[in-house]
Design an enzyme around this catalytic site. Structure first.
Site, short mmCIF file in Angstrom:
data_model
loop_
_atom_site.label_atom_id
_atom_site.label_comp_id
_atom_site.label_asym_id
_atom_site.label_seq_id
_atom_site.Cartn_x
_atom_site.Cartn_y
_atom_site.Cartn_z
N GLU A 151 0.85 -1.19 0.00
CA GLU A 151 0.00 0.00 0.00
C GLU A 151 0.89 1.24 0.00
OE1 GLU A 151 -3.38 0.34 -0.25
OE2 GLU A 151 -2.51 2.33 -0.50
N PHE A 152 0.50 2.24 -0.80
CA PHE A 152 1.34 3.44 -0.89
C PHE A 152 0.62 4.69 -0.39
CE2 PHE A 152 2.88 0.45 -4.06
CZ PHE A 152 4.25 0.43 -3.79
N GLU A 155 -0.87 9.37 4.83
CA GLU A 155 -1.82 9.87 5.81
C GLU A 155 -2.25 11.27 5.38
OE1 GLU A 155 -0.51 9.53 9.85
OE2 GLU A 155 0.18 7.49 9.54
N LEU A 250 10.77 17.41 -2.43
CA LEU A 250 12.02 18.18 -2.41
C LEU A 250 11.91 19.34 -1.42
CD1 LEU A 250 13.46 18.73 -6.01
CD2 LEU A 250 14.46 17.44 -4.13
N GLY A 257 9.19 12.62 9.32
CA GLY A 257 8.75 11.84 10.48
C GLY A 257 7.63 10.92 10.06
N CYS A 260 5.95 5.82 8.78
CA CYS A 260 6.50 4.98 7.70
C CYS A 260 7.98 5.21 7.41
CB CYS A 260 5.69 5.20 6.42
SG CYS A 260 4.03 4.56 6.58
C1 UDX Z 1 4.63 7.81 3.37
C2 UDX Z 1 4.66 7.52 1.85
O1 UDX Z 1 4.57 8.75 1.12
C3 UDX Z 1 3.52 6.58 1.46
O2 UDX Z 1 3.61 6.24 0.09
C4 UDX Z 1 3.64 5.32 2.31
O3 UDX Z 1 2.59 4.44 2.04
C5 UDX Z 1 3.63 5.67 3.80
O4 UDX Z 1 4.69 6.60 4.07
P1 UDX Z 1 3.22 9.39 5.01
O5 UDX Z 1 4.20 8.94 6.06
O6 UDX Z 1 1.77 9.36 5.31
O7 UDX Z 1 3.44 8.52 3.66
O8 UDX Z 1 3.58 10.92 4.65
P2 UDX Z 1 4.41 11.70 3.55
O9 UDX Z 1 3.51 12.69 2.90
O10 UDX Z 1 5.15 10.78 2.66
O11 UDX Z 1 5.44 12.51 4.46
C6 UDX Z 1 6.39 11.85 5.28
C7 UDX Z 1 7.26 12.85 6.01
O12 UDX Z 1 8.12 13.53 5.10
C8 UDX Z 1 6.50 13.97 6.74
O13 UDX Z 1 7.11 14.22 7.97
C9 UDX Z 1 6.61 15.15 5.82
O14 UDX Z 1 6.48 16.39 6.47
C10 UDX Z 1 8.02 14.93 5.27
N1 UDX Z 1 8.26 15.59 3.98
C11 UDX Z 1 7.55 15.20 2.87
C12 UDX Z 1 9.25 16.57 3.87
O15 UDX Z 1 9.91 16.92 4.85
N2 UDX Z 1 9.48 17.13 2.64
C13 UDX Z 1 8.79 16.77 1.53
O16 UDX Z 1 9.09 17.31 0.45
C14 UDX Z 1 7.80 15.78 1.64
#
Ligand code: UDX
Length: 442
Positions: A151-152, A155, A250, A257, A260
């Site tokens: 699953e991708f 949240e 980016l 955090g 995942c």
């Molecule tokens: C992630 C994956 O994107 C998803 O495909 C997988 O199924 C589960 O893990 P999620 O943890 O819900 O999803 O959030 P995501 O939007 O990916 O963000 C993860 C973290 O990265 C957050 O803390 C977010 O703030 C941070 N982030 C994201 C950044 O710091 N910069 C970015 O450009 C994108």
């Protein structure tokens, strides 16, 4: 099709309700009876936009059911999804005990051929592990297949991500069973990749590790930007316009955090070490991300002189916007450092305050950002909520006693902040520290 989904966390609940919405008969199973009772009453265990309405509609129309009776759910289903938690152990290895328990339950209940689908994020080899557990524990000699279908969803956008995924990955031991799962997803009309089980399991980890590394690369560039006087938001824009790079993930900030990326990067590193195949790039990603909030906090301490006796407002507690999840949220690191340094902290988050109160009952919680900022020496922005992006900055400034803003998500324009009288610190917004001087000699 008749389906059941074991586990009603983010992945299980959203998968179940979306399959019901596509017209399948779905039973969601969870061993936590209290959770099941609440779900039956329409109370969601998590906050996710659109989830409550979709659950209510499908439950009302009789396609979605909730139970803690795993055996009867398995017997009624052709396809059984395993979507239980796979938390990390101390050393980063994935704890598969809940997956094993689900497999044992399936083995005990199976009365005819079943397709068992691993939806939880699990290390390579878990498909074989589940097959073994079922084989050795099945009560009746009925056949089954094990499929990996990672699953991708993210949240905060879980429903839309599930309805419109970039790709659907099906790792199956044979074409017949692959087609059965493909049929389930066909109404979504999204690209599908059919492969072997191990490759499907690896696709999930490789994707998350790559995205975590992409963010970390942006963060490392941001740190360099601070020193050389460049602006990482401009740099990311310039990089992202290259089709081969793309603008997503980016955004430099205070570090990634959530439930995942931190867990999955550590699990993949554990797998690589277990198989004697070192992955120094991934180790560096993990280390750099661990250092990112410390660096940010160091910057705060430097600008404030000391945290002792300072009033600080923390805006945003969730690990990202549109969720109440605070797992591995950088807000927790910031609050911990502020409290340890003797600051007085007031926090505000649109929906994650209840969860944070369980970790930090001793800090203040405000009704809104302005109340949090009342009399504050400094404001720290940790989560990229829209309401912070659009905030009335003049009103924020008027509420504060001081002028310091530490923007962990680069939500604001440095020039505008300066104009409004703030002392602004973003992440990788150059010119703040030393600008490198180059001289051209002829
Ligand atoms: C992630 C994956 O994107 C998803 O495909 C997988 O199924 C589960 O893990 P999620 O943890 O819900 O999803 O959030 P995501 O939007 O990916 O963000 C993860 C973290 O990265 C957050 O803390 C977010 O703030 C941070 N982030 C994201 C950044 O710091 N910069 C970015 O450009 C994108």
């Amino acid at each position: 099709m008749n389906l059941c989904v074991i586990g009603t966390g983010y992945v299980g609940l959203v998968t179940g309700v979306v399959f019901a919405d596509l017209g399948n008969e779905v039973i969601c199973v969870d061993k936590n009876e209290e959770k099941i009772a609440l779900l039956r009453a329409g109370v969601m265990p998590i906050y996710e936009p659109g989830l409550e309405e979709m659950v209510a509609r499908n439950a009302d129309e009789g396609r979605l059911h909730f139970t803690s009776d795993l055996s009867s759910a398995v017997r009624k289903s052709d396809v059984v999804f395993i979507a239980v938690g796979t938390p990390p152990k101390e050393d980063g290895e994935t704890d598969l005990s809940q997956v094993e328990a689900a497999a044992r339950g399936i083995a005990g209940a199976m009365d005819r051929y079943k397709v068992v689908v691993n939806k939880s994020t699990v290390p390579v080899g878990t498909g074989d592990f589940v097959r073994n557990v079922i084989e050795t524990n099945r009560v009746r000699n009925v056949d089954f297949d094990v499929v990996s279908n990672p699953e991708f969803l993210r949240e905060g956008s879980a429903i839309t991500d599930t309805l419109c995924p970039d790709r659907i990955v099906i790792g199956a031991p044979n074409q017949v069973v692959a087609m059965k799962i493909l049929e389930l997803y066909a109404p979504l009309e999204r690209p599908m990749i059919i492969t072997d089980v191990a490759s499907a399991e690896m696709i999930k980890y490789a994707s998350n590790a790559f995205l975590a590394t992409k963010i970390t690369f942006a963060n490392a560039i941001a740190n360099l930007c601070e020193t050389v006087g460049a602006d990482v938001t401009q740099v990311a824009k310039g990089m992202g316009l290259d089709n081969r790079i793309g603008p997503a993930f980016l955004q430099a900030g205070i570090g990634y955090g959530g439930s995942c990326f931190p867990k999955d990067t550590r699990s993949l590193l554990h797998t690589s070490e277990k198989f004697g195949c070192p992955f120094p790039l991934l180790s560096a990603t993990i280390r750099t991300n661990d250092e990112q909030p410390l660096r940010f906090i160091g910057r705060m301490r430097e600008a404030m002189g000391t945290f002792e006796g300072k009033k600080v407002a923390v805006l945003g507690l969730a690990f990202k916007a549109n969720t109440d999840d605070i797992r591995d949220a950088k807000s927790l690191d910031v609050i911990q450092a502020l409290l340890a340094g003797g600051a007085q902290v007031t926090a505000y988050d649109p929906i994650a305050m209840e969860n944070t109160k369980r970790v930090y009952p001793q800090i203040g919680y405000a009704k809104n950002a302005f109340e949090a900022a009342e009399g504050a020496d400094a404001v720290v922005v940790v989560t990229e909520w829209n309401e912070f992006k659009q905030i009335n900055l003049e009103r924020l400034k008027a509420a504060m006693a001081g002028s310091l803003v530490f923007d962990g998500r680069n939500l604001y324009e440095p020039a505008k902040m300066k104009r409004l009288g703030f002392t602004y610190h973003g992440v990788g917004r150059g010119g703040v520290h030393h600008r490198a001087v180059t001289t051209v000699s002829d």
